[in-house]
Scaffold this active site. Structure first.
Site, PDB file in Angstrom:
ATOM      1  N   LEU A  96     -11.463   4.147   7.904  1.00  0.00           N
ATOM      2  CA  LEU A  96     -12.311   3.945   6.727  1.00  0.00           C
ATOM      3  C   LEU A  96     -13.738   4.452   6.946  1.00  0.00           C
ATOM      4  O   LEU A  96     -14.386   4.086   7.931  1.00  0.00           O
ATOM      5  CB  LEU A  96     -12.351   2.447   6.374  1.00  0.00           C
ATOM      6  CG  LEU A  96     -13.143   2.078   5.121  1.00  0.00           C
ATOM      7  CD1 LEU A  96     -12.455   2.587   3.873  1.00  0.00           C
ATOM      8  CD2 LEU A  96     -13.381   0.576   5.043  1.00  0.00           C
ATOM      9  N   ARG A 134       0.824  -1.219   0.000  1.00  0.00           N
ATOM     10  CA  ARG A 134       0.000   0.000   0.000  1.00  0.00           C
ATOM     11  C   ARG A 134       0.852   1.260   0.000  1.00  0.00           C
ATOM     12  O   ARG A 134       0.521   2.254  -0.650  1.00  0.00           O
ATOM     13  CB  ARG A 134      -0.876   0.025   1.261  1.00  0.00           C
ATOM     14  CG  ARG A 134      -2.179  -0.655   1.071  1.00  0.00           C
ATOM     15  CD  ARG A 134      -3.077  -0.445   2.285  1.00  0.00           C
ATOM     16  NE  ARG A 134      -3.966  -1.580   2.404  1.00  0.00           N
ATOM     17  CZ  ARG A 134      -4.982  -1.832   1.586  1.00  0.00           C
ATOM     18  NH1 ARG A 134      -5.256  -1.034   0.582  1.00  0.00           N
ATOM     19  NH2 ARG A 134      -5.726  -2.896   1.756  1.00  0.00           N
ATOM     20  N   HIS A 172     -19.819   8.096   0.075  1.00  0.00           N
ATOM     21  CA  HIS A 172     -20.071   6.716   0.514  1.00  0.00           C
ATOM     22  C   HIS A 172     -21.573   6.448   0.414  1.00  0.00           C
ATOM     23  O   HIS A 172     -22.382   7.294   0.841  1.00  0.00           O
ATOM     24  CB  HIS A 172     -19.588   6.539   1.960  1.00  0.00           C
ATOM     25  CG  HIS A 172     -19.808   5.155   2.468  1.00  0.00           C
ATOM     26  ND1 HIS A 172     -19.001   4.101   2.092  1.00  0.00           N
ATOM     27  CD2 HIS A 172     -20.749   4.642   3.292  1.00  0.00           C
ATOM     28  CE1 HIS A 172     -19.444   2.997   2.673  1.00  0.00           C
ATOM     29  NE2 HIS A 172     -20.505   3.297   3.409  1.00  0.00           N
ATOM     30  N   THR A 174     -10.502  10.519   6.616  1.00  0.00           N
ATOM     31  CA  THR A 174      -9.508  10.371   7.677  1.00  0.00           C
ATOM     32  C   THR A 174      -8.881   8.986   7.534  1.00  0.00           C
ATOM     33  O   THR A 174      -9.297   8.201   6.675  1.00  0.00           O
ATOM     34  CB  THR A 174     -10.168  10.492   9.074  1.00  0.00           C
ATOM     35  OG1 THR A 174     -11.136   9.439   9.195  1.00  0.00           O
ATOM     36  CG2 THR A 174     -10.848  11.830   9.258  1.00  0.00           C
TER      37      THR A 174
HETATM   38  C1  GAR Z   1     -21.032   5.120  -5.788  1.00  0.00           C
HETATM   39  O1  GAR Z   1     -22.286   4.646  -5.366  1.00  0.00           O
HETATM   40  C2  GAR Z   1     -20.196   5.488  -4.574  1.00  0.00           C
HETATM   41  O2  GAR Z   1     -20.934   6.035  -3.521  1.00  0.00           O
HETATM   42  C3  GAR Z   1     -19.623   4.147  -4.201  1.00  0.00           C
HETATM   43  O3  GAR Z   1     -19.335   3.512  -5.411  1.00  0.00           O
HETATM   44  C4  GAR Z   1     -20.214   3.998  -6.422  1.00  0.00           C
HETATM   45  C5  GAR Z   1     -19.370   4.491  -7.562  1.00  0.00           C
HETATM   46  O4  GAR Z   1     -20.147   4.833  -8.670  1.00  0.00           O
HETATM   47  N1  GAR Z   1     -18.465   4.293  -3.379  1.00  0.00           N
HETATM   48  C6  GAR Z   1     -18.089   3.409  -2.459  1.00  0.00           C
HETATM   49  O5  GAR Z   1     -18.674   2.386  -2.250  1.00  0.00           O
HETATM   50  C7  GAR Z   1     -16.834   3.806  -1.705  1.00  0.00           C
HETATM   51  N2  GAR Z   1     -16.633   2.951  -0.596  1.00  0.00           N
HETATM   52  P1  GAR Z   1     -19.539   5.731  -9.824  1.00  0.00           P
HETATM   53  O6  GAR Z   1     -18.202   5.096 -10.225  1.00  0.00           O
HETATM   54  O7  GAR Z   1     -20.542   5.613 -10.940  1.00  0.00           O
HETATM   55  O8  GAR Z   1     -19.373   7.126  -9.313  1.00  0.00           O
END
Ligand code: GAR
Length: 197
Positions: free
Chosen positions: A152, A69, A117, A149
């Site tokens: 997660l 990472r 999120h 932050t």
């Molecule tokens: C979105 O729903 C976002 O909130 C989620 O992934 C999707 C991406 O869609 N993010 C997460 O789950 C982050 N942990 P997109 O690529 O079409 O914007």
């Protein structure tokens, strides 16, 4: 001119919503900001093509090419900072970026690193948020824009949108309902934050 760098892993529909907003003349004039680059950690991320079609510079920093990472985040940080003359963009926006970031990376962008999120945080951090909301019998679900932050899916909340969970909802149906709201709140939250930076 304030530079925004957007990080994606997949479709990039939130990225596209922010790019569309930023390319409106009033937005650019009012905020003196632009999307300088879209960076993906996967070469097959569909959003890369969308960004290119919108005239945005793109780059790939493939996490598979790094031993750990720390090494990946160092390469990602170098790529992000290359897109700002001062060596660090005003805002780094995670838009469906599915990698956990190291504390050092998060500290480097403290106050200027945000995420969206697909849940009403602090409920349901992590994955499978929509199915978990349905399984728990939640009557509402939604999305949260928050400061990033080292922990997660934590950090100060900047915006939220609420949608109903309907009888018989599948995770996909709920996700689609939430996503339409994400496209509204994320560009708005980015603009609000840019005014303060
Ligand atoms: C979105 O729903 C976002 O909130 C989620 O992934 C999707 C991406 O869609 N993010 C997460 O789950 C982050 N942990 P997109 O690529 O079409 O914007």
């Amino acid at each position: 001119m304030k530079n925004i760098v957007i990080l994606i892993s997949g479709t990039g529909s939130n990225m596209a919503a922010i790019v569309r907003a930023a390319q409106r003349q009033d937005w650019a004039r009012r905020l003196d900001a632009r999307v300088a680059a879209v960076i993906a950690n996967r070469p097959d991320a569909k959003g890369l093509q969308t960004a290119r079609e919108a005239g945005i510079a793109t780059a790939v920093v493939d996490h598979k090419g790094y031993a750990d990472r720390e090494a990946f985040d160092a390469a990602l940080q170098a790529e992000i900072d290359r897109h700002d003359p001062d060596g660090r963009p005003a805002l780094v926006v995670l838009a469906g970026f599915m990698r956990i970031l190291t504390p050092g990376f998060v500290a480097h962008y403290a106050g200027r690193l945000i995420n969206i999120h697909p849940s009403l945080l602090p409920a349901f951090p992590g994955l499978h948020t929509h199915q978990r909301a349905i399984d728990e019998g939640c009557r509402v679900a939604g999305a949260t824009v928050h400061q990033v932050t080292a922990e997660l899916d934590h950090g100060h909340i900047l915006a939220q949108a609420v949608v109903p969970v309907l009888p018989g909802d599948t995770a996909d149906a709920l996700a689609a309902r939430v996503l339409t709201q994400e496209h509204l709140i994320y560009p708005r939250a980015v603009a609000e934050l840019l005014q303060k930076i």
